[in-house]
Motif scaffolding. Structure first.
Motif, PDB file in Angstrom:
ATOM      1  N   SER A  46       2.483  -1.201  24.698  1.00  0.00           N
ATOM      2  CA  SER A  46       2.184  -0.093  24.032  1.00  0.00           C
ATOM      3  C   SER A  46       1.654   1.076  25.303  1.00  0.00           C
ATOM      4  O   SER A  46       1.282   2.058  24.743  1.00  0.00           O
ATOM      5  N   THR A  62       1.562  11.648  23.429  1.00  0.00           N
ATOM      6  CA  THR A  62       0.748  12.284  22.326  1.00  0.00           C
ATOM      7  C   THR A  62       1.332  13.299  21.659  1.00  0.00           C
ATOM      8  O   THR A  62       0.944  13.781  20.375  1.00  0.00           O
ATOM      9  N   LEU A  66       5.084   8.869  15.175  1.00  0.00           N
ATOM     10  CA  LEU A  66       5.108   7.783  15.092  1.00  0.00           C
ATOM     11  C   LEU A  66       6.583   7.153  14.868  1.00  0.00           C
ATOM     12  O   LEU A  66       7.041   6.305  15.717  1.00  0.00           O
ATOM     13  N   THR A 149      -2.584   1.590  15.057  1.00  0.00           N
ATOM     14  CA  THR A 149      -3.676   2.325  15.911  1.00  0.00           C
ATOM     15  C   THR A 149      -3.142   3.858  16.306  1.00  0.00           C
ATOM     16  O   THR A 149      -2.181   4.267  16.161  1.00  0.00           O
ATOM     17  N   PRO A 150      -4.203   4.602  16.823  1.00  0.00           N
ATOM     18  CA  PRO A 150      -3.693   6.112  17.018  1.00  0.00           C
ATOM     19  C   PRO A 150      -3.014   6.393  18.112  1.00  0.00           C
ATOM     20  O   PRO A 150      -2.896   5.435  18.869  1.00  0.00           O
ATOM     21  N   ASN A 151      -2.522   7.303  18.158  1.00  0.00           N
ATOM     22  CA  ASN A 151      -1.731   7.921  19.372  1.00  0.00           C
ATOM     23  C   ASN A 151      -2.744   8.340  20.359  1.00  0.00           C
ATOM     24  O   ASN A 151      -3.144   9.473  20.192  1.00  0.00           O
ATOM     25  N   PRO A 157       0.859   4.628  19.716  1.00  0.00           N
ATOM     26  CA  PRO A 157       0.639   3.987  18.386  1.00  0.00           C
ATOM     27  C   PRO A 157       1.191   2.391  18.210  1.00  0.00           C
ATOM     28  O   PRO A 157       2.480   2.063  18.630  1.00  0.00           O
TER      29      PRO A 157
END
Length: 278
Positions: A46, A62, A66, A149-151, A157
């Protein structure tokens, strides 16, 4: 067959402990490997910087959706495999599946996997402390069928899914190239369980090397290192990464109703791994 061996788990289930053991075993040094340099023979799929070469202009990870991230994953994982010298251990919290038909793990460059599973009752307590969630928020998060999970600037993510779906995706099919380990067994008998990893990797039995790696990757050692130097993998919301590392914490924290909720959500997989309370 490829050369990526996945070290997979649901978050807060022992992934870092296993990677620390692998690093210390392979390097076999007189001192414990610095937890902030645990990338000599391992990496995290990741890590945002690995995706950057596939982006044009000033675009950053960012800026991507996704789906765009997941479409790049097979290319990034192929990069990791190509750049590695022999087997490389790659951390993942993604479930073993697809996102909008994009595979989250490139089977063409995969050699196998080590999956670490932990009692969801204790995972709930550990995650709540780590991410600064309430217990009820954590229970809800772990029950969501499609969560992740967030970017973030440092990490793209991850598609985690519910605890049950995650566990079943990695453990339902028996394969020779897969090793499934319970976190609790690592705690109870580290020598036996880390010997299993040694054997799974096709390494010659080496009691002295094994003992050295277990000592250098003990939870006390990891916790002490973080206290002295911090840990680069610690989430910004967390006070510390290595907190207690024990089993049965849930007995002092969770209410009967909360325990019942978790069993309602995950009872089938809990029974499979002998996690249902007596």
């Amino acid at each position: 067959m490829g050369n990526i061996l996945w070290v997979a788990s649901y978050p807060k289930s022992g992934n870092t402990w296993v990677r620390a053991f692998l690093e210390n075993y392979i390097q076999n040094g007189d001192r414990a490997v610095d937890i902030n340099t645990m990338h000599t023979i391992s990496t995290a799929e990741s890590a945002a910087h690995r995706f950057q070469p596939h982006l044009s202009g000033d675009k950053k990870t960012t800026d991507l959706s996704l789906e765009e991230i997941c479409a790049l994953r097979p290319l990034v994982q192929a990069d990791i495999a190509r750049q590695a010298q022999g087997t490389t251990f790659v951390k993942t919290h993604n479930y073993l599946g697809t996102y909008n038909e994009h595979p989250l793990h490139n089977s063409q460059v995969t050699s196998g996997s080590i999956y670490v599973v932990r009692n969801p009752l204790d995972v709930t307590v550990s995650m709540a402390n780590y991410f600064d969630y309430s217990i009820d928020e954590t229970i809800a998060y772990m029950a969501e069928e499609m969560t992740g999970t967030p970017n973030e600037p440092e990490n793209v993510p991850q598609v985690i899914t519910s605890w049950s779906k995650h566990v079943s995706s990695w453990t339902d099919l028996a394969e020779d190239a897969k090793l499934i380990i319970r976190y609790e067994d690592l705690l109870d008998d580290p020598k036996k369980m880390f010997r299993k990893i040694e054997s799974f990797l096709g390494l010659k039995k080496d009691p002295k090397r094994l003992k050295n790696a277990i000592k250098h990757s003990s939870f006390a050692q990891l916790k002490a290192q973080e206290a002295q130097r911090g840990f680069v993998e610690k989430h910004e919301n967390a006070n510390r990464f290595f907190r207690q590392g024990q089993k049965h914490q849930w007995r002092q924290v969770l209410s009967e109703q909360q325990v019942a909720q978790i069993i309602e959500h995950h009872g089938e997989q809990m029974a499979k791994f002998n996690y249902l309370p007596k």
